[in-house]
Write a protein that holds these residues in place. Structure first.
Motif, PDB file in Angstrom:
ATOM      1  N   GLU A  61       0.829  -1.206   0.000  1.00  0.00           N
ATOM      2  CA  GLU A  61       0.000   0.000   0.000  1.00  0.00           C
ATOM      3  C   GLU A  61       0.866   1.261   0.000  1.00  0.00           C
ATOM      4  OE1 GLU A  61      -2.718   2.120   3.296  1.00  0.00           O
ATOM      5  OE2 GLU A  61      -3.369   0.088   2.788  1.00  0.00           O
ATOM      6  N   SER A  62       1.927   1.265   0.794  1.00  0.00           N
ATOM      7  CA  SER A  62       2.800   2.442   0.892  1.00  0.00           C
ATOM      8  C   SER A  62       3.598   2.658  -0.390  1.00  0.00           C
ATOM      9  CB  SER A  62       3.726   2.319   2.098  1.00  0.00           C
ATOM     10  OG  SER A  62       2.958   2.345   3.285  1.00  0.00           O
ATOM     11  N   VAL A  63       4.087   1.581  -1.008  1.00  0.00           N
ATOM     12  CA  VAL A  63       4.794   1.710  -2.289  1.00  0.00           C
ATOM     13  C   VAL A  63       3.844   2.313  -3.323  1.00  0.00           C
ATOM     14  CG1 VAL A  63       5.758   0.395  -4.238  1.00  0.00           C
ATOM     15  CG2 VAL A  63       6.528  -0.082  -1.901  1.00  0.00           C
ATOM     16  N   ARG A  64       2.619   1.823  -3.369  1.00  0.00           N
ATOM     17  CA  ARG A  64       1.632   2.373  -4.313  1.00  0.00           C
ATOM     18  C   ARG A  64       1.375   3.855  -4.044  1.00  0.00           C
ATOM     19  NH1 ARG A  64      -0.738  -2.554  -3.786  1.00  0.00           N
ATOM     20  NH2 ARG A  64      -2.136  -1.876  -2.124  1.00  0.00           N
ATOM     21  N   TRP A  65       1.204   4.221  -2.764  1.00  0.00           N
ATOM     22  CA  TRP A  65       0.893   5.608  -2.430  1.00  0.00           C
ATOM     23  C   TRP A  65       2.029   6.537  -2.860  1.00  0.00           C
ATOM     24  CZ3 TRP A  65       2.292  10.038  -0.027  1.00  0.00           C
ATOM     25  CH2 TRP A  65       1.291  10.978   0.185  1.00  0.00           C
ATOM     26  N   TYR A  66       3.269   6.218  -2.470  1.00  0.00           N
ATOM     27  CA  TYR A  66       4.394   7.090  -2.820  1.00  0.00           C
ATOM     28  C   TYR A  66       4.651   7.112  -4.327  1.00  0.00           C
ATOM     29  CZ  TYR A  66       5.461   8.481   1.892  1.00  0.00           C
ATOM     30  OH  TYR A  66       5.379   9.065   3.131  1.00  0.00           O
ATOM     31  N   SER A  67       4.357   6.019  -5.015  1.00  0.00           N
ATOM     32  CA  SER A  67       4.480   5.987  -6.476  1.00  0.00           C
ATOM     33  C   SER A  67       3.382   6.820  -7.126  1.00  0.00           C
ATOM     34  CB  SER A  67       4.381   4.546  -6.997  1.00  0.00           C
ATOM     35  OG  SER A  67       5.453   3.781  -6.547  1.00  0.00           O
ATOM     36  N   ASP A  68       2.136   6.571  -6.758  1.00  0.00           N
ATOM     37  CA  ASP A  68       0.995   7.227  -7.389  1.00  0.00           C
ATOM     38  C   ASP A  68       0.869   8.703  -7.032  1.00  0.00           C
ATOM     39  OD1 ASP A  68       0.407   4.724  -8.379  1.00  0.00           O
ATOM     40  OD2 ASP A  68      -1.278   4.364  -7.014  1.00  0.00           O
ATOM     41  N   LYS A  69       1.061   9.041  -5.780  1.00  0.00           N
ATOM     42  CA  LYS A  69       0.795  10.410  -5.323  1.00  0.00           C
ATOM     43  C   LYS A  69       1.987  11.350  -5.495  1.00  0.00           C
ATOM     44  CE  LYS A  69      -3.167   8.875  -3.797  1.00  0.00           C
ATOM     45  NZ  LYS A  69      -4.337   8.866  -4.627  1.00  0.00           N
ATOM     46  N   LEU A  70       3.217  10.844  -5.257  1.00  0.00           N
ATOM     47  CA  LEU A  70       4.395  11.720  -5.309  1.00  0.00           C
ATOM     48  C   LEU A  70       5.406  11.317  -6.379  1.00  0.00           C
ATOM     49  CD1 LEU A  70       5.012  12.306  -1.486  1.00  0.00           C
ATOM     50  CD2 LEU A  70       3.712  13.709  -3.090  1.00  0.00           C
ATOM     51  N   SER A  71       5.091  10.303  -7.173  1.00  0.00           N
ATOM     52  CA  SER A  71       5.939   9.849  -8.293  1.00  0.00           C
ATOM     53  C   SER A  71       7.306   9.327  -7.870  1.00  0.00           C
ATOM     54  CB  SER A  71       6.104  10.968  -9.332  1.00  0.00           C
ATOM     55  OG  SER A  71       4.844  11.376  -9.809  1.00  0.00           O
ATOM     56  N   PHE A  72       7.399   8.749  -6.671  1.00  0.00           N
ATOM     57  CA  PHE A  72       8.630   8.065  -6.280  1.00  0.00           C
ATOM     58  C   PHE A  72       8.712   6.758  -7.064  1.00  0.00           C
ATOM     59  CE2 PHE A  72       8.859  11.018  -2.866  1.00  0.00           C
ATOM     60  CZ  PHE A  72      10.150  10.976  -2.377  1.00  0.00           C
ATOM     61  N   LYS A  73       9.915   6.294  -7.330  1.00  0.00           N
ATOM     62  CA  LYS A  73      10.147   5.050  -8.070  1.00  0.00           C
ATOM     63  C   LYS A  73      10.729   3.997  -7.128  1.00  0.00           C
ATOM     64  CE  LYS A  73       9.304   6.909 -12.157  1.00  0.00           C
ATOM     65  NZ  LYS A  73       7.936   7.308 -12.199  1.00  0.00           N
ATOM     66  N   LEU A  74      10.205   2.789  -7.223  1.00  0.00           N
ATOM     67  CA  LEU A  74      10.731   1.680  -6.430  1.00  0.00           C
ATOM     68  C   LEU A  74      12.088   1.285  -6.983  1.00  0.00           C
ATOM     69  CD1 LEU A  74      10.272  -0.443  -4.195  1.00  0.00           C
ATOM     70  CD2 LEU A  74       9.214  -1.895  -5.956  1.00  0.00           C
ATOM     71  N   GLN A  75      13.115   1.323  -6.141  1.00  0.00           N
ATOM     72  CA  GLN A  75      14.475   0.979  -6.540  1.00  0.00           C
ATOM     73  C   GLN A  75      14.860  -0.437  -6.130  1.00  0.00           C
ATOM     74  OE1 GLN A  75      16.623   3.080  -8.330  1.00  0.00           O
ATOM     75  NE2 GLN A  75      14.706   4.189  -8.557  1.00  0.00           N
ATOM     76  N   SER A  76      14.359  -0.852  -4.978  1.00  0.00           N
ATOM     77  CA  SER A  76      14.760  -2.145  -4.435  1.00  0.00           C
ATOM     78  C   SER A  76      13.736  -2.573  -3.401  1.00  0.00           C
ATOM     79  CB  SER A  76      16.141  -2.009  -3.783  1.00  0.00           C
ATOM     80  OG  SER A  76      16.477  -3.143  -3.034  1.00  0.00           O
ATOM     81  N   ASN A 131       9.003  24.433  -7.040  1.00  0.00           N
ATOM     82  CA  ASN A 131       9.074  25.771  -7.619  1.00  0.00           C
ATOM     83  C   ASN A 131       7.695  26.407  -7.720  1.00  0.00           C
ATOM     84  OD1 ASN A 131      11.857  25.563  -7.932  1.00  0.00           O
ATOM     85  ND2 ASN A 131      11.668  24.730  -9.994  1.00  0.00           N
ATOM     86  N   ASP A 132       6.653  25.593  -7.887  1.00  0.00           N
ATOM     87  CA  ASP A 132       5.292  26.090  -8.107  1.00  0.00           C
ATOM     88  C   ASP A 132       4.345  25.357  -7.160  1.00  0.00           C
ATOM     89  OD1 ASP A 132       2.804  26.923  -9.064  1.00  0.00           O
ATOM     90  OD2 ASP A 132       2.957  25.768 -10.915  1.00  0.00           O
ATOM     91  N   LEU A 133       4.074  25.938  -6.006  1.00  0.00           N
ATOM     92  CA  LEU A 133       3.250  25.280  -4.995  1.00  0.00           C
ATOM     93  C   LEU A 133       1.799  25.133  -5.454  1.00  0.00           C
ATOM     94  CD1 LEU A 133       3.273  23.962  -2.217  1.00  0.00           C
ATOM     95  CD2 LEU A 133       2.833  26.212  -1.223  1.00  0.00           C
ATOM     96  N   LYS A 134       1.245  26.143  -6.100  1.00  0.00           N
ATOM     97  CA  LYS A 134      -0.145  26.036  -6.572  1.00  0.00           C
ATOM     98  C   LYS A 134      -0.290  24.915  -7.589  1.00  0.00           C
ATOM     99  CE  LYS A 134      -1.502  30.612  -5.326  1.00  0.00           C
ATOM    100  NZ  LYS A 134      -1.978  31.910  -5.641  1.00  0.00           N
ATOM    101  N   GLY A 135       0.694  24.758  -8.458  1.00  0.00           N
ATOM    102  CA  GLY A 135       0.682  23.656  -9.420  1.00  0.00           C
ATOM    103  C   GLY A 135       0.774  22.309  -8.713  1.00  0.00           C
ATOM    104  N   ALA A 136       1.637  22.215  -7.697  1.00  0.00           N
ATOM    105  CA  ALA A 136       1.775  20.975  -6.919  1.00  0.00           C
ATOM    106  C   ALA A 136       0.469  20.666  -6.185  1.00  0.00           C
ATOM    107  CB  ALA A 136       2.933  21.089  -5.932  1.00  0.00           C
ATOM    108  N   ASN A 137      -0.170  21.696  -5.626  1.00  0.00           N
ATOM    109  CA  ASN A 137      -1.457  21.507  -4.944  1.00  0.00           C
ATOM    110  C   ASN A 137      -2.496  20.921  -5.901  1.00  0.00           C
ATOM    111  OD1 ASN A 137      -0.355  22.678  -2.648  1.00  0.00           O
ATOM    112  ND2 ASN A 137      -1.294  24.667  -3.012  1.00  0.00           N
ATOM    113  N   ALA A 138      -2.565  21.477  -7.100  1.00  0.00           N
ATOM    114  CA  ALA A 138      -3.541  21.006  -8.091  1.00  0.00           C
ATOM    115  C   ALA A 138      -3.276  19.541  -8.455  1.00  0.00           C
ATOM    116  CB  ALA A 138      -3.491  21.884  -9.336  1.00  0.00           C
ATOM    117  N   GLN A 139      -2.008  19.179  -8.588  1.00  0.00           N
ATOM    118  CA  GLN A 139      -1.668  17.792  -8.909  1.00  0.00           C
ATOM    119  C   GLN A 139      -2.042  16.857  -7.764  1.00  0.00           C
ATOM    120  OE1 GLN A 139       2.473  18.695  -9.849  1.00  0.00           O
ATOM    121  NE2 GLN A 139       2.126  17.921 -11.929  1.00  0.00           N
ATOM    122  N   LEU A 140      -1.751  17.269  -6.527  1.00  0.00           N
ATOM    123  CA  LEU A 140      -2.105  16.437  -5.372  1.00  0.00           C
ATOM    124  C   LEU A 140      -3.614  16.247  -5.279  1.00  0.00           C
ATOM    125  CD1 LEU A 140       0.385  17.925  -2.768  1.00  0.00           C
ATOM    126  CD2 LEU A 140       0.399  15.571  -3.638  1.00  0.00           C
TER     127      LEU A 140
END
Length: 179
Positions: A61-76, A131-140
């Motif tokens: 669940e946590s891997v999915r959340w960080y991948s889907d919501k913040l675009s982190f990539k699973l490395q290992s 750099n753009d908080l309003k843009g980040a807010n809209a994406q979240l």
């Protein structure tokens, strides 16, 4: 070449948590490490953030959340001999270790929203810059992330901050870089 003591520090951390070092974990930890050219390049003068470790109740669940919501990539991802499971996530050179251990429990209770979250001692949130908080807010928001504070301007630090929680209730703040 890696900074002197990094391998030893990782080994100490792994040993104190009951983990064993693996070649691939060291390979990931050592990639993109700068070369040491002089004594000035050693010690605390070179201190910078590398990662944060988060104890989680459900790695998938946590891997999915960080991948889907913040675009982190699973490395290992590893299951170690002590029953501990680790998923190493990366984004822009910053790593998050998602760690699941047997017999976890939440001693804090329900997390409080800012600024009451600071009533409990210890590390209280993870902070990122954009750099753009309003843009980040809209994406979240488009990804279904409820915002606690949305672009709240804090005059004492001269920037705006958005706060939200991950799937486990950990507080995350995004600060807008000052222009």
């Amino acid at each position: 070449m890696q900074p002197k003591g990094l391998k030893k520090l990782i080994a100490v951390i792994l040993t104190t948590t009951g983990l064993t070092a693996s070649t691939s974990l060291f390979a990931i930890a050592n990639q993109n490490q700068p070369k040491i050219n002089s004594q000035a390049d050693m010690g605390l003068e070179t201190l910078e953030i590398y990662n944060v470790a988060i104890s989680v109740p459900d790695i998938d669940e946590s891997v999915r959340w960080y991948s889907d919501k913040l675009s982190f990539k699973l490395q290992s991802r590893r299951q170690v001999s002590t029953g501990i499971e680790i998923a190493l996530m990366e984004k822009n050179g910053f790593f998050i270790d998602l760690i699941k251990i047997p017999n976890q429990r939440n001693l804090e209770g329900k997390p409080k929203n800012p600024p009451a979250h600071l009533e409990v001692l210890g590390i209280r949130n993870m902070v990122f810059y954009v750099n753009d908080l309003k843009g980040a807010n809209a994406q979240l928001k488009a990804k279904g992330v409820p915002l606690i504070w949305e672009s709240r301007y804090i005059p004492e630090i001269g920037t705006s901050i958005t706060n939200f929680r991950d799937n486990n209730g950990n507080l995350i703040a995004i600060w807008e870089r000052q222009k």
